[in-house]
Scaffold this motif. Structure first.
Motif, PDB file in Angstrom:
ATOM      1  N   ARG A 143      -3.030   6.128 -10.811  1.00 44.55           N
ATOM      2  CA  ARG A 143      -4.395   5.601 -10.926  1.00 44.55           C
ATOM      3  C   ARG A 143      -5.393   6.715 -11.270  1.00 44.55           C
ATOM      4  N   VAL A 144      -5.295   7.816 -10.554  1.00 46.68           N
ATOM      5  CA  VAL A 144      -6.192   8.942 -10.817  1.00 46.68           C
ATOM      6  C   VAL A 144      -5.960   9.484 -12.226  1.00 46.68           C
ATOM      7  N   GLU A 149      -7.797  10.883 -17.433  1.00 43.05           N
ATOM      8  CA  GLU A 149      -7.012  11.404 -18.556  1.00 43.05           C
ATOM      9  C   GLU A 149      -7.848  11.769 -19.769  1.00 43.05           C
ATOM     10  N   GLU A 150      -8.754  10.903 -20.159  1.00 35.62           N
ATOM     11  CA  GLU A 150      -9.526  11.139 -21.373  1.00 35.62           C
ATOM     12  C   GLU A 150     -10.992  11.511 -21.098  1.00 35.62           C
ATOM     13  N   LEU A 151     -11.328  11.736 -19.848  1.00 36.45           N
ATOM     14  CA  LEU A 151     -12.714  12.103 -19.530  1.00 36.45           C
ATOM     15  C   LEU A 151     -13.008  13.540 -19.942  1.00 36.45           C
ATOM     16  N   LYS A 152     -14.211  13.784 -20.374  1.00 37.36           N
ATOM     17  CA  LYS A 152     -14.633  15.124 -20.740  1.00 37.36           C
ATOM     18  C   LYS A 152     -15.215  15.833 -19.524  1.00 37.36           C
ATOM     19  N   GLY A 153     -15.137  17.153 -19.546  1.00 37.49           N
ATOM     20  CA  GLY A 153     -15.717  17.919 -18.458  1.00 37.49           C
ATOM     21  C   GLY A 153     -14.683  18.407 -17.468  1.00 37.49           C
ATOM     22  N   GLU A 157     -14.167  17.980 -10.844  1.00 42.39           N
ATOM     23  CA  GLU A 157     -15.420  17.252 -10.676  1.00 42.39           C
ATOM     24  C   GLU A 157     -15.269  15.787 -11.075  1.00 42.39           C
ATOM     25  N   ASN A 158     -14.521  15.528 -12.131  1.00 41.13           N
ATOM     26  CA  ASN A 158     -14.290  14.137 -12.546  1.00 41.13           C
ATOM     27  C   ASN A 158     -13.559  13.355 -11.458  1.00 41.13           C
ATOM     28  N   ILE A 159     -12.581  13.987 -10.837  1.00 38.13           N
ATOM     29  CA  ILE A 159     -11.826  13.321  -9.774  1.00 38.13           C
ATOM     30  C   ILE A 159     -12.720  13.055  -8.568  1.00 38.13           C
ATOM     31  N   GLN A 160     -13.529  14.035  -8.199  1.00 36.63           N
ATOM     32  CA  GLN A 160     -14.428  13.855  -7.053  1.00 36.63           C
ATOM     33  C   GLN A 160     -15.456  12.753  -7.319  1.00 36.63           C
ATOM     34  N   THR A 161     -15.952  12.706  -8.530  1.00 41.39           N
ATOM     35  CA  THR A 161     -16.968  11.713  -8.879  1.00 41.39           C
ATOM     36  C   THR A 161     -16.431  10.294  -8.798  1.00 41.39           C
ATOM     37  N   HIS A 162     -15.227  10.088  -9.290  1.00 37.38           N
ATOM     38  CA  HIS A 162     -14.679   8.729  -9.366  1.00 37.38           C
ATOM     39  C   HIS A 162     -13.912   8.303  -8.120  1.00 37.38           C
ATOM     40  N   PHE A 163     -13.406   9.277  -7.340  1.00 34.76           N
ATOM     41  CA  PHE A 163     -12.586   8.893  -6.190  1.00 34.76           C
ATOM     42  C   PHE A 163     -13.122   9.404  -4.853  1.00 34.76           C
ATOM     43  N   LEU A 164     -14.224  10.135  -4.879  1.00 31.15           N
ATOM     44  CA  LEU A 164     -14.925  10.544  -3.660  1.00 31.15           C
ATOM     45  C   LEU A 164     -14.016  11.320  -2.700  1.00 31.15           C
ATOM     46  N   LEU A 165     -13.166  12.157  -3.235  1.00 27.49           N
ATOM     47  CA  LEU A 165     -12.244  12.941  -2.419  1.00 27.49           C
ATOM     48  C   LEU A 165     -12.864  14.279  -2.026  1.00 27.49           C
ATOM     49  N   TYR A 173      -5.119  16.929  -6.575  1.00 23.08           N
ATOM     50  CA  TYR A 173      -4.915  15.870  -7.564  1.00 23.08           C
ATOM     51  C   TYR A 173      -5.075  16.416  -8.988  1.00 23.08           C
ATOM     52  N   ALA A 174      -5.980  17.368  -9.160  1.00 23.95           N
ATOM     53  CA  ALA A 174      -6.154  17.983 -10.479  1.00 23.95           C
ATOM     54  C   ALA A 174      -4.852  18.657 -10.906  1.00 23.95           C
ATOM     55  N   ALA A 175      -4.192  19.315  -9.962  1.00 22.20           N
ATOM     56  CA  ALA A 175      -2.911  19.956 -10.252  1.00 22.20           C
ATOM     57  C   ALA A 175      -1.859  18.925 -10.635  1.00 22.20           C
TER      58      ALA A 175
END
Length: 351
Positions: A143-144, A149-153, A157-165, A173-175
């Protein structure tokens, strides 16, 4: 005909963290009740086994209804069905997306596909983690991955923004996303001694230094443009590094007990590092980065009984000695390459 109903009326949704963990771990209601009873909850609360059974079942139903919201964590704060305080929401999200190190180590670097998911029965048997928990963790990874996958930036930060981790979990998760996207080899026998956290650390180094993380670019993608240009334009110069053996050995003499081994193996070790750099221009060869580091550098040094301090000393002087050569005096890319390689090798150099 009489019918018995258990009715609960309240405002704030009651959630027992222990029961939540049982649910996440894939325990059945019966198993959860048994563990709770063994823990002395009946005596503590002065309740009957029937009440405990009813309470556990009720909480399981609540968690199941909340699960669809946990798939998109931002929705949890805006829904009206469950009255859950912000700190409890954070706990629910963090624990839902938490994972077992033994599980992630088995799937790290593999394609997050239906084929891999079919193998989770074997992973469950091997790790002792329930199949239900394995599936939840795998689905979370997938899901993450799909969302970012295709988000820029910047990836974290993208993971934190969308999943509040939390920052730590988002970096893990980035790894996972980075390894899944680039399909790094992690399953070979020689790599089994490495933990997920070893790989996660290395992934952080690669993401920060060898990907383009500027706004407007996708940090999940592997980018070796700068390194490639360096290798193409300075390829001949790289072989001049062999000529720094005298400089390096002079700098190391008397500073380590394995000096003679360093001097004898310098050319082979240096050739290994240069060949690894050269392979970074080929996307398929990039997948073998970690096995190459182990076979071409870590194993020879381990065989000669280098300590971690010896390894650090050698790599620092090796990197710096190159700048004495005219072709490397102002070569920023060399430092960028060796900075990551040094950090990864030092992290990976253990039993």
């Amino acid at each position: 005909m009489s019918v018995e109903l258990d009715v609960f009326v309240g405002n704030t949704t009651i959630m027992d963290e222990e029961v939540y963990q049982f649910w996440l771990d894939g325990y059945t209601v019966s198993d959860a009740v048994k563990v709770r009873m063994e823990g002395g909850v009946l005596e503590e609360c002065e309740a009957s086994a029937e009440v405990l059974q009813s309470d556990t079942m009720d909480q399981y139903r609540t968690f199941q209804m909340c699960e669809r919201l946990l798939h998109t964590p931002a929705k949890l704060a805006n829904q009206l069905l469950f009255q859950i305080p912000p700190h409890r929401q954070a706990m629910l999200i963090e624990r839902y997306y938490a994972f077992d190190s033994a599980f992630v180590r088995e799937v790290l670097g593999k394609k997050l596909s239906k084929g891999t998911k079919k193998d989770l029965d074997d992973v469950s048997l091997k790790t002792g983690i329930t199949l239900k928990s394995c599936r939840r963790q795998f689905d979370n990874f997938k899901r993450v991955f799909k969302v970012v996958e295709e988000l820029k930036g910047p990836l974290v930060e993208n993971i934190q923004t969308h999943f509040l981790l939390s920052d730590k979990l988002a970096r893990d998760y980035a790894a996972i996303v980075f390894f899944a996207n680039n399909r790094f080899e992690t399953g070979k026998r020689k790599l089994q001694y490495l933990s997920f956290q070893d790989f996660a650390f290395c992934a952080g180094q690669l993401i920060s230094n060898w990907t383009v993380g500027a706004v407007g670019m996708n940090q999940n993608k592997w980018r070796v443009t700068t390194l490639q240009a360096f290798l193409v334009n300075e390829g001949k110069s790289m072989h001049d590094i062999f000529n720094i053996s005298l400089i390096l050995c002079t700098a190391l003499r008397g500073k380590t007990k394995v000096y003679s081994e360093m001097e004898a193996n310098f050319k082979n070790l240096s050739r290994g590092l240069i060949n690894i750099a050269a392979k970074l221009t080929n996307t398929k060869d990039v997948r073998d980065l970690f096995i190459d580091l182990v076979e071409k550098f870590i194993e020879p040094c381990r065989s000669d009984r280098w300590t971690a301090a010896d390894m650090k000393l050698f790599l620092i002087h090796y990197t710096n000695s190159a700048h004495i050569l005219d072709t490397f005096k102002h070569q920023v890319t060399w430092d960028r390459y060796m900075g990551v390689i040094k950090s990864c090798i030092l992290k990976m150099y253990h039993d």
